[in-house]
Each structure stands twice: as structure tokens, then as C-alpha cells.
Design a protein around this motif. Structure first.
Motif, PDB file in Angstrom:
ATOM      1  N   SER A  29      22.939  46.999  34.663  1.00  0.00           N
ATOM      2  CA  SER A  29      22.576  45.641  35.035  1.00  0.00           C
ATOM      3  C   SER A  29      22.114  45.610  36.484  1.00  0.00           C
ATOM      4  CB  SER A  29      23.781  44.712  34.860  1.00  0.00           C
ATOM      5  OG  SER A  29      24.789  45.063  35.805  1.00  0.00           O
ATOM      6  N   ASP A  30      21.465  44.528  36.869  1.00  0.00           N
ATOM      7  CA  ASP A  30      21.150  44.341  38.284  1.00  0.00           C
ATOM      8  C   ASP A  30      22.447  44.253  39.059  1.00  0.00           C
ATOM      9  OD1 ASP A  30      18.457  44.322  37.728  1.00  0.00           O
ATOM     10  OD2 ASP A  30      18.367  42.126  37.512  1.00  0.00           O
ATOM     11  N   HIS A  31      22.520  44.991  40.169  1.00  0.00           N
ATOM     12  CA  HIS A  31      23.780  45.010  40.907  1.00  0.00           C
ATOM     13  C   HIS A  31      24.002  43.676  41.603  1.00  0.00           C
ATOM     14  CE1 HIS A  31      20.923  46.157  44.167  1.00  0.00           C
ATOM     15  NE2 HIS A  31      21.724  45.403  44.891  1.00  0.00           N
ATOM     16  N   CYS A  32      25.267  43.325  41.735  1.00  0.00           N
ATOM     17  CA  CYS A  32      25.619  42.115  42.473  1.00  0.00           C
ATOM     18  C   CYS A  32      26.360  42.522  43.743  1.00  0.00           C
ATOM     19  CB  CYS A  32      26.482  41.186  41.615  1.00  0.00           C
ATOM     20  SG  CYS A  32      28.014  41.920  41.025  1.00  0.00           S
ATOM     21  N   CYS A  33      26.281  41.664  44.742  1.00  0.00           N
ATOM     22  CA  CYS A  33      26.887  41.977  46.036  1.00  0.00           C
ATOM     23  C   CYS A  33      28.158  41.152  46.238  1.00  0.00           C
ATOM     24  CB  CYS A  33      25.899  41.702  47.164  1.00  0.00           C
ATOM     25  SG  CYS A  33      24.414  42.743  47.075  1.00  0.00           S
ATOM     26  N   ASN A  34      28.968  41.626  47.198  1.00  0.00           N
ATOM     27  CA  ASN A  34      30.218  40.945  47.554  1.00  0.00           C
ATOM     28  C   ASN A  34      31.116  40.753  46.334  1.00  0.00           C
ATOM     29  OD1 ASN A  34      29.317  40.669  50.263  1.00  0.00           O
ATOM     30  ND2 ASN A  34      28.138  38.853  49.670  1.00  0.00           N
ATOM     31  N   ALA A  35      31.118  41.750  45.461  1.00  0.00           N
ATOM     32  CA  ALA A  35      31.922  41.657  44.245  1.00  0.00           C
ATOM     33  C   ALA A  35      33.245  42.390  44.373  1.00  0.00           C
ATOM     34  CB  ALA A  35      31.136  42.243  43.073  1.00  0.00           C
ATOM     35  N   HIS A  36      33.453  43.089  45.501  1.00  0.00           N
ATOM     36  CA  HIS A  36      34.628  43.944  45.589  1.00  0.00           C
ATOM     37  C   HIS A  36      35.931  43.169  45.664  1.00  0.00           C
ATOM     38  CE1 HIS A  36      33.348  43.072  49.675  1.00  0.00           C
ATOM     39  NE2 HIS A  36      34.552  43.394  50.117  1.00  0.00           N
ATOM     40  N   ASN A  37      35.901  41.960  46.215  1.00  0.00           N
ATOM     41  CA  ASN A  37      37.148  41.178  46.316  1.00  0.00           C
ATOM     42  C   ASN A  37      37.683  40.818  44.934  1.00  0.00           C
ATOM     43  OD1 ASN A  37      37.216  41.212  49.125  1.00  0.00           O
ATOM     44  ND2 ASN A  37      35.910  39.393  49.289  1.00  0.00           N
ATOM     45  N   ALA A  38      36.800  40.330  44.072  1.00  0.00           N
ATOM     46  CA  ALA A  38      37.231  39.972  42.721  1.00  0.00           C
ATOM     47  C   ALA A  38      37.595  41.203  41.909  1.00  0.00           C
ATOM     48  CB  ALA A  38      36.131  39.184  42.011  1.00  0.00           C
ATOM     49  N   ALA A  39      36.831  42.309  42.116  1.00  0.00           N
ATOM     50  CA  ALA A  39      37.058  43.510  41.325  1.00  0.00           C
ATOM     51  C   ALA A  39      38.372  44.192  41.664  1.00  0.00           C
ATOM     52  CB  ALA A  39      35.906  44.492  41.520  1.00  0.00           C
ATOM     53  N   THR A  40      38.831  44.024  42.898  1.00  0.00           N
ATOM     54  CA  THR A  40      40.058  44.708  43.321  1.00  0.00           C
ATOM     55  C   THR A  40      41.224  43.747  43.536  1.00  0.00           C
ATOM     56  OG1 THR A  40      39.379  44.575  45.654  1.00  0.00           O
ATOM     57  CG2 THR A  40      38.755  46.561  44.424  1.00  0.00           C
ATOM     58  N   ALA A  41      41.096  42.486  43.104  1.00  0.00           N
ATOM     59  CA  ALA A  41      42.184  41.519  43.268  1.00  0.00           C
ATOM     60  C   ALA A  41      43.434  41.964  42.519  1.00  0.00           C
ATOM     61  CB  ALA A  41      41.723  40.143  42.784  1.00  0.00           C
ATOM     62  N   TRP A  42      43.254  42.728  41.455  1.00  0.00           N
ATOM     63  CA  TRP A  42      44.400  43.172  40.661  1.00  0.00           C
ATOM     64  C   TRP A  42      45.379  44.017  41.470  1.00  0.00           C
ATOM     65  CZ3 TRP A  42      45.074  48.433  40.082  1.00  0.00           C
ATOM     66  CH2 TRP A  42      43.945  49.254  40.290  1.00  0.00           C
ATOM     67  N   GLN A  43      44.892  44.650  42.538  1.00  0.00           N
ATOM     68  CA  GLN A  43      45.786  45.451  43.367  1.00  0.00           C
ATOM     69  C   GLN A  43      46.784  44.588  44.135  1.00  0.00           C
ATOM     70  OE1 GLN A  43      43.414  48.403  45.660  1.00  0.00           O
ATOM     71  NE2 GLN A  43      41.771  47.652  44.343  1.00  0.00           N
ATOM     72  N   GLN A  44      46.389  43.345  44.378  1.00  0.00           N
ATOM     73  CA  GLN A  44      47.301  42.389  45.018  1.00  0.00           C
ATOM     74  C   GLN A  44      48.036  41.552  43.982  1.00  0.00           C
ATOM     75  OE1 GLN A  44      43.893  42.639  46.381  1.00  0.00           O
ATOM     76  NE2 GLN A  44      44.893  44.231  47.606  1.00  0.00           N
ATOM     77  N   GLY A  45      47.924  41.960  42.733  1.00  0.00           N
ATOM     78  CA  GLY A  45      48.618  41.250  41.672  1.00  0.00           C
ATOM     79  C   GLY A  45      47.994  39.916  41.322  1.00  0.00           C
ATOM     80  N   ARG A  46      46.674  39.796  41.550  1.00  0.00           N
ATOM     81  CA  ARG A  46      46.000  38.532  41.311  1.00  0.00           C
ATOM     82  C   ARG A  46      44.844  38.703  40.319  1.00  0.00           C
ATOM     83  NH1 ARG A  46      48.926  34.563  42.767  1.00  0.00           N
ATOM     84  NH2 ARG A  46      47.117  33.231  43.156  1.00  0.00           N
ATOM     85  N   LEU A  47      44.561  37.644  39.582  1.00  0.00           N
ATOM     86  CA  LEU A  47      43.364  37.542  38.758  1.00  0.00           C
ATOM     87  C   LEU A  47      42.508  36.433  39.344  1.00  0.00           C
ATOM     88  CD1 LEU A  47      44.828  37.735  35.127  1.00  0.00           C
ATOM     89  CD2 LEU A  47      43.695  39.560  36.417  1.00  0.00           C
ATOM     90  N   MET A  48      41.231  36.716  39.550  1.00  0.00           N
ATOM     91  CA  MET A  48      40.319  35.735  40.145  1.00  0.00           C
ATOM     92  C   MET A  48      39.234  35.375  39.141  1.00  0.00           C
ATOM     93  SD  MET A  48      39.870  37.286  44.026  1.00  0.00           S
ATOM     94  CE  MET A  48      38.686  35.994  44.424  1.00  0.00           C
ATOM     95  N   PHE A  49      39.048  34.071  38.937  1.00  0.00           N
ATOM     96  CA  PHE A  49      37.996  33.574  38.045  1.00  0.00           C
ATOM     97  C   PHE A  49      37.152  32.561  38.794  1.00  0.00           C
ATOM     98  CE2 PHE A  49      41.707  34.423  35.191  1.00  0.00           C
ATOM     99  CZ  PHE A  49      41.183  35.553  34.584  1.00  0.00           C
ATOM    100  N   ASP A  50      35.851  32.674  38.617  1.00  0.00           N
ATOM    101  CA  ASP A  50      34.918  31.756  39.275  1.00  0.00           C
ATOM    102  C   ASP A  50      33.942  31.242  38.219  1.00  0.00           C
ATOM    103  OD1 ASP A  50      33.340  30.324  40.993  1.00  0.00           O
ATOM    104  OD2 ASP A  50      32.429  32.081  41.948  1.00  0.00           O
ATOM    105  N   ALA A  51      34.271  30.089  37.653  1.00  0.00           N
ATOM    106  CA  ALA A  51      33.485  29.515  36.558  1.00  0.00           C
ATOM    107  C   ALA A  51      33.275  30.552  35.459  1.00  0.00           C
ATOM    108  CB  ALA A  51      32.146  28.979  37.073  1.00  0.00           C
TER     109      ALA A  51
END
Length: 286
Positions: A197-219
Motif C-alpha cells: 500500500s502507499d505508505h503513511c507517515c506518523n503511524a508509529h505512535n498508534a502501531a506501538t501503543a500496545w507496548q504501553q498497554g494501550r489500544l488507539m483508534f481514530d475513526a
């Protein structure tokens, strides 16, 4: 008076030549020739031996080169270990080369140490890799995608259609059967059936939120939310009504509070959550 002619017949005797004296060395010469070849034979044999030696040297050189090339390309495995986590479990593992791997829920990773390389196979789940630099290449394989480290921290998620690769620090090269792409910090890409797919930027926070024990959803569509939550929930979660699959959810939620997230869904979306004794969950339209 008639003359009388008298013919005298002359008797010719064959001349007898004197017999040459017998060579006293002749028997010895024949014996010597039987044991020692002639000059022509010696030269012929010498030429044959020279040709054979040259052919042997060529064969030896060719064989040596083939062996060197074979040894150069061979990369035998030195050791292997299989790492895995249960549903809802996370684990941090130090690899033998000094690199670190954080495994997310329900993940399986096979780490192979080779003579000339480090090869890791993410068979299911998700992992964050912090690579220790070294001369041996560090490569991760996940569902027909190949990720080569270029000095970095990166996250790889094995998905049903392919893989999701997100770079936290540094850069990686992602390879599929049909494409190659360089990703740098903050970039993420999905792979599927050899395509990216076309790459997206600034995606690392959501992709690695699981390390802080969090799930992040944006619409995020409810179908994707359920697929993500399912990774941390033992019982099956089903959407009974396709009309609600595209309802969207935003916010951050605690991974250890999956049950609480399911309970709060009816307060956010027009749905009803039906819990069953076997821990399965059915989400219906309200």
C-alpha cells in the motif's frame, strides 16, 4: 680345309662373400631395448604426462574455485529458538546477538542465528525489534514480506493478508515478490499478495501503543476494532449485523480492560453486546 670352331664352355661358380664376424654385443642390445623404451617412446610418454598434469591442475583449480564459491554462499544455521506468547500476554526477550524483541499477544517468532546472517520468522502475531548493529544482516520474514534492517527499531505485525511494517527509529527495506520500498522513521506500509500500500507517515505512535498497554483508534471501523480486540480476548467476538460493521470508534483503551471496552460500546455506538457463558460475544444492532 674347313675350319673347326671349338667352343669352350666356361663354368661360372657363384661368388661366396666372406661372412661378417658376429656382433658379440647384439644379444645384450636386444635385452636392453626390451627393458628401456626408445627415444621416441620416451618423448611421447613425456608429452602425455605433461598434458595429464595440465588437465589435473585445471581440474584442481576449477574444483577449488567451486568450493570457495560454495562456502561463500552457504550460510549454515548455528542455533535456533522459538518464542511465543499466549492470548493477552506480552514478553520481552533478549536475543543471543544482543538485539531485543518485544512480543505482543498470541505471537510466535522463530529466531535463527546463522554464520553470516540473523533470520527471524514471525509466524503469527506482532513484535517490536530493537536491533543491535553488527556485520551480520538482520532480516525478518512475515507472511511473504521480507524486512531488512538498516540500523533501526521497527514493528512488524503478521496479518491474514500480509504484514504491517512500521519504523520507529532508523530505516528498513521492505521486499515482496513484486515491490521494494525503503521506509524511514514514522513510515508504515501494508503488504498483501506481493503488493504494498502507499505508505503513511506518523503511524508509529498508534502501531506501538500496545507496548504501553494501550489500544488507539481514530475513526476506526467497528469491524477493524473487533479484529484488534479479538487478539486480546479468549472468546470469539462476532458482529451479527453487517450494518454496524462500518460504525466508527475513536479513543484510547486499556489492553487489560478489554471487557470494559466491550461493556462501554453500547454507550458510544447504537449496538447491543451479548455476552455468553463460553466467553464468546455477539454484537448486534440496537
Amino acid at each position: 680345309m674347313g675350319g673347326v670352331t671349338v667352343m669352350l664352355e666356361q663354368n661360372h661358380m657363384p661368388a661366396v662373400l666372406p661372412k661378417a664376424p658376429e656382433d658379440s654385443l647384439s644379444p645384450y642390445s636386444d635385452a636392453l631395448l626390451a627393458h628401456f623404451p626408445a627415444k621416441e617412446d620416451i618423448l611421447r610418454e613425456a608429452r602425455q604426462q605433461t598434458q595429464q598434469q595440465r588437465q589435473f591442475k585445471k581440474t584442481l583449480i576449477t574444483t577449488s574455485m567451486c568450493l570457495l564459491l560454495t562456502v561463500g554462499w552457504l550460510d549454515p544455521m548455528v542455533s535456533t529458538e522459538t518464542l511465543h506468547t499466549a492470548i493477552g500476554q506480552q514478553a520481552t526477550v533478549q536475543l543471543k546477538d544482543g538485539s531485543q524483541v518485544i512480543l505482543n499477544t498470541n505471537s510466535v517468532l522463530v529466531a535463527e542465528q546463522h554464520v553470516r546472517s540473523r533470520q527471524l520468522y514471525l509466524q503469527q502475531g506482532e513484535a517490536l525489534f530493537t536491533v543491535k548493529h553488527g556485520w551480520q544482516p538482520f532480516t525478518v520474514y512475515a507472511n511473504q514480506a521480507e524486512i531488512r534492517d538498516i540500523g533501526t527499531v521497527f514493528n512488524v505485525r503478521h496479518t491474514q493478508p500480509g504484514a504491517v511494517v512500521t519504523v520507529v527509529e532508523g530505516s528498513v527495506e521492505v521486499y515482496t515478490a513484486q515491490q521494494t520500498r525503503l521506509l524511514t522513521k514514522g513510515m508504515s506500509v501494508n503488504t498483501q499478495a506481493g503488493q504494498m500500500s502507499d505508505h503513511c507517515c506518523n503511524a508509529h505512535n498508534a502501531a506501538t501503543a500496545w507496548q504501553q498497554g494501550r489500544l488507539m483508534f481514530d475513526a476506526t471501523p467497528l469491524a477493524e476494532v473487533v479484529a484488534e480486540v479479538q487478539r486480546y480476548h479468549v472468546g470469539q467476538i462476532d458482529i451479527a449485523d453487517p450494518r454496524i460493521a462500518q460504525y466508527r470508534l475513536s479513543g484510547e483503551y486499556d489492553i487489560k480492560g478489554i471487557d470494559a471496552l466491550l461493556d462501554v460500546l453500547p454507550e458510544i455506538l447504537p449496538v447491543h453486546v451479548d455476552r455468553r457463558p463460553d466467553q464468546s460475544v455477539v454484537i448486534r444492532h440496537r
